[in-house]
Design a protein around this motif. Structure first.
Motif, PDB file in Angstrom:
ATOM      1  N   HIS A  52       0.806  -1.212   0.000  1.00  0.00           N
ATOM      2  CA  HIS A  52       0.000   0.000   0.000  1.00  0.00           C
ATOM      3  C   HIS A  52       0.843   1.269   0.000  1.00  0.00           C
ATOM      4  O   HIS A  52       0.316   2.361  -0.180  1.00  0.00           O
ATOM      5  CB  HIS A  52      -0.912   0.027   1.236  1.00  0.00           C
ATOM      6  N   PHE A  53       2.121   1.106   0.254  1.00  0.00           N
ATOM      7  CA  PHE A  53       2.949   2.307   0.419  1.00  0.00           C
ATOM      8  C   PHE A  53       3.873   2.547  -0.758  1.00  0.00           C
ATOM      9  O   PHE A  53       4.798   3.333  -0.668  1.00  0.00           O
ATOM     10  CB  PHE A  53       3.692   2.225   1.759  1.00  0.00           C
ATOM     11  N   ASN A  54       3.604   1.835  -1.841  1.00  0.00           N
ATOM     12  CA  ASN A  54       4.369   2.045  -3.060  1.00  0.00           C
ATOM     13  C   ASN A  54       3.406   2.066  -4.237  1.00  0.00           C
ATOM     14  O   ASN A  54       3.042   1.027  -4.772  1.00  0.00           O
ATOM     15  CB  ASN A  54       5.401   0.917  -3.230  1.00  0.00           C
ATOM     16  N   PRO A  55       2.993   3.271  -4.632  1.00  0.00           N
ATOM     17  CA  PRO A  55       1.954   3.389  -5.657  1.00  0.00           C
ATOM     18  C   PRO A  55       2.344   2.765  -7.001  1.00  0.00           C
ATOM     19  O   PRO A  55       1.470   2.464  -7.801  1.00  0.00           O
ATOM     20  CB  PRO A  55       1.743   4.897  -5.805  1.00  0.00           C
ATOM     21  N   ILE A  56       3.618   2.604  -7.266  1.00  0.00           N
ATOM     22  CA  ILE A  56       3.982   2.039  -8.570  1.00  0.00           C
ATOM     23  C   ILE A  56       4.110   0.519  -8.539  1.00  0.00           C
ATOM     24  O   ILE A  56       4.353  -0.116  -9.555  1.00  0.00           O
ATOM     25  CB  ILE A  56       5.263   2.690  -9.167  1.00  0.00           C
ATOM     26  N   ASP A  57       3.916  -0.079  -7.378  1.00  0.00           N
ATOM     27  CA  ASP A  57       3.899  -1.547  -7.289  1.00  0.00           C
ATOM     28  C   ASP A  57       2.447  -1.995  -7.460  1.00  0.00           C
ATOM     29  O   ASP A  57       1.612  -1.764  -6.588  1.00  0.00           O
ATOM     30  CB  ASP A  57       4.436  -1.980  -5.920  1.00  0.00           C
ATOM     31  N   ASN A  58       2.155  -2.641  -8.584  1.00  0.00           N
ATOM     32  CA  ASN A  58       0.753  -2.994  -8.839  1.00  0.00           C
ATOM     33  C   ASN A  58       0.425  -4.458  -8.538  1.00  0.00           C
ATOM     34  O   ASN A  58      -0.602  -4.967  -8.926  1.00  0.00           O
ATOM     35  CB  ASN A  58       0.350  -2.635 -10.280  1.00  0.00           C
ATOM     36  N   ARG A  59       1.298  -5.147  -7.818  1.00  0.00           N
ATOM     37  CA  ARG A  59       1.028  -6.560  -7.525  1.00  0.00           C
ATOM     38  C   ARG A  59      -0.161  -6.709  -6.560  1.00  0.00           C
ATOM     39  O   ARG A  59      -0.349  -5.876  -5.679  1.00  0.00           O
ATOM     40  CB  ARG A  59       2.274  -7.227  -6.914  1.00  0.00           C
TER      41      ARG A  59
END
Ligand SMILES: *[C@@H]1O[C@H](CO)[C@@H](O)[C@H](O)[C@H]1NC(C)=O
Ligand SMILES: *[C@@H]1O[C@H](CO)[C@@H](O)[C@H](O)[C@H]1NC(C)=O
Ligand SMILES: *[C@@H]1O[C@H](CO)[C@@H](O)[C@H](O)[C@H]1NC(C)=O
Ligand SMILES: *[C@@H]1O[C@H](CO)[C@@H](O)[C@H](O)[C@H]1NC(C)=O
Ligand SMILES: *[C@@H]1O[C@H](CO)[C@@H](O)[C@H](O)[C@H]1NC(C)=O
Length: 505
Positions: A52-59
């Protein structure tokens, strides 16, 4: 293992294969006369973000939840039971105090499993690399995301009030959820939740001692004498055969292995801890034999004068404990414990919660239940260093004392320890539950309540009412209902906060 007890983690689906109940925390299943009454409850799956704290991680991954619409009526609130350090049980969807409140307030009931526990597997396994996604912060963000999305999926009105419920670690999460996402949850009932992260939780065994002393002071004296005798015995090789037999050890004791000795003392102390923490509660997941084990029965064994020595009493308590858990011997070796907890597979025994919860203690909370002084009732054989070493032995070298103490400071910085300033939260604790020592038992915050129940154990107020309940427990449940009633019926404009809107142009 005094671990999170597997007994604690509850329940029927676990073969209690070991004495493991390290860091004893957790809610059991509600006692239900009819185990089939939750048969119609099905597992549902929610597509959840991994980070939830990395907007560019879409996993993403699939998070389990359960829902019961049986009691819901248009305009009713949404009750959310927060899952914690074990698998969720469908029995909670049809049983327990919160269900009685749901019937009365026409609530929709939802239970959400915590990431990394039960069947909610965000990653392929539980390797230390993958466990970086296991934290209370991610779990709270899971809940927030879930609330936002499920409202749309289920067409839940924006004006519906959400109430969070949780017991034990989820009790902490319920309080923190209200604090961090007040726009999503209207109120929270936080039962037996530790809110202060603490490395050396020596108070734990102090509460255990007080509870035993409250029944009979001699009981405590006998336990102390037994531990002192055992401490003397483990100074010489000559006594190991005697100890092996007396305490039914699975592997012969080698007194040169300090961690085995620590683990043995901790396991034996844990017998008492487990019984006190859950004393006379209304859990389903215990057998009739286990139900008969109470702090009173353990003390009666300790002070039974027909025994030759306090050590005989201590051994008899251990044998009793083994027998009610169907264990043939005391599994106390440090290597067995560590090997178990190092297993990263979702199919392993430790996946029932032991590996995950211990990771959270090593990175966020501490909570280590130590005993470190000769004159203490449970002796000096399991001081804090024993637990700190355990973290690096299980997860790797970098999980050391420094990481641990920084993690604990960070947790307290994020959540505000016992100085939480949020309103519309009910904190509930029992005097016999050692976890009350790290929770809120008094509050001065307006529109908030702290309920402290004399004589009850961990999460007692959450279980279904029983005829054996203490009158003060019954009163506590009624008081919780009264607060819910007030918070569900009072309109927001009557809130204590006044506001001014001052615009300058
Ligand atoms: C996630 O992002 C990657 C890289 O930008 C992209 O190739 C992939 O399709 C995205 N996956 C999903 C599920 O959106
Ligand atoms: C959603 O709920 C509203 C109000 O309760 C109702 O008017 C509407 O028809 C519902 N929409 C769907 C798709 O069920
Ligand atoms: C122990 O075994 C008995 C008989 O097989 C069984 O009824 C009981 O449920 C078991 N207890 C536990 C704690 O597994
Ligand atoms: C982990 O546990 C599983 C299931 O019990 C077992 O098959 C596997 O051999 C264990 N792995 C290790 C490395 O011990
Ligand atoms: C709590 O309960 C115990 C046992 O019933 C009783 O002896 C004690 O006085 C009570 N404590 C308070 C503060 O009322």
């Amino acid at each position: 293992m005094r671990f999170i007890t597997f007994t604690f983690l509850c329940c029927v689906w676990l073969n209690v294969a070991t004495q493991s109940r390290r860091f004893l925390i957790g809610l059991g299943e509600p006692n239900s006369p009819d185990i089939n009454n939750a048969k119609h409850i099905t597992d549902e799956w929610f597509e959840q973000k991994l980070d939830h704290f990395n907007p560019i991680d879409n996993r993403t991954w699939k998070q389990r939840y359960q829902i019961n619409t049986e009691y819901y009526k248009e305009g009713g609130p949404i009750f959310l039971m927060i899952g914690g350090e074990g698998e969720i049980s469908a029995l909670w969807m049809t049983n327990g105090a919160w269900i009685n409140y749901a019937k009365e307030f026409n609530a929709l009931c939802i239970q959400l499993e915590h990431r990394f526990y039960g069947k909610s597997h965000p990653t392929d396994d539980m390797s230390s690399e993958n466990l970086v996604y296991l934290s209370s912060e991610q779990a709270l963000a899971d809940i927030a995301q879930f609330i936002v999305d499920i409202k749309i999926q289920l067409n839940i009105s924006a004006s519906s009030k959400w109430i969070a419920f949780g017991g034990s670690y989820p009790g902490s999460l319920a309080a923190w959820l209200r604090m961090k996402y007040p726009h999503l949850v209207h109120a929270a009932v936080s039962s037996s939740g530790p809110l202060l992260a603490k490395l050396d939780f020596y108070e734990y065994f102090k509460v255990v001692e007080d509870a035993l002393f409250g029944y009979k002071p001699e009981c405590v004296t006998q336990i102390k004498n037994a531990n002192q005798m055992l401490s003397k015995l483990v100074t010489s090789d000559k006594n190991t055969n005697y100890i092996n037999k007396k305490f039914k050890l699975c592997d012969p004791l080698d007194i040169s292995k300090k961690k085995d000795v620590s683990n043995l003392f901790e396991t034996l102390a844990g017998n008492f801890a487990e019984v006190v923490q859950y004393n006379k509660d209304n859990r389903l997941s215990v057998t009739t034999e286990r139900r008969k084990l109470t702090l009173e029965t353990l003390c009666d064994i300790m002070i039974d004068e027909s025994r030759h020595s306090p050590l005989d009493g201590y051994a008899a308590v251990n044998s009793k404990f083994l027998s009610v858990n169907n264990l043939s011997c005391t599994d106390y070796t440090y290597d067995n414990f560590i090997r178990n907890y190092r297993n990263v597979s979702w199919n392993s025994e430790s996946a029932a919660g032991g590996r995950q919860w211990t990771y959270q203690t090593c990175t966020e909370f501490g909570f280590y239940q130590t005993s470190n002084q000769e004159e203490h009732v449970f002796g000096n054989k399991f001081p804090i260093d024993f637990f700190i070493d355990m973290c690096s032995d299980i997860y790797g070298k970098k999980y050391n004392a420094e990481l641990l103490s920084k993690g604990i400071k960070r947790t307290n910085m994020m959540y505000g320890e016992l100085n939480i300033k949020e309103n519309r939260v009910i904190y509930v604790h029992g005097s016999v539950d050692p976890w009350h020592a790290l929770g809120i038992t008094e509050t001065k915050i307006p529109n908030t309540a702290a309920i402290y129940i004399n004589g009850t154990a961990h999460c007692a107020n959450m279980y279904p009412p029983a005829s054996t309940d203490l009158p003060q427990l019954t009163k506590a449940r009624i008081t919780i209902r009264a607060f819910l009633n007030e918070w569900l019926t009072t309109s927001d404009s009557l809130e204590i906060y006044e506001s001014d809107n001052i615009h300058f142009y």
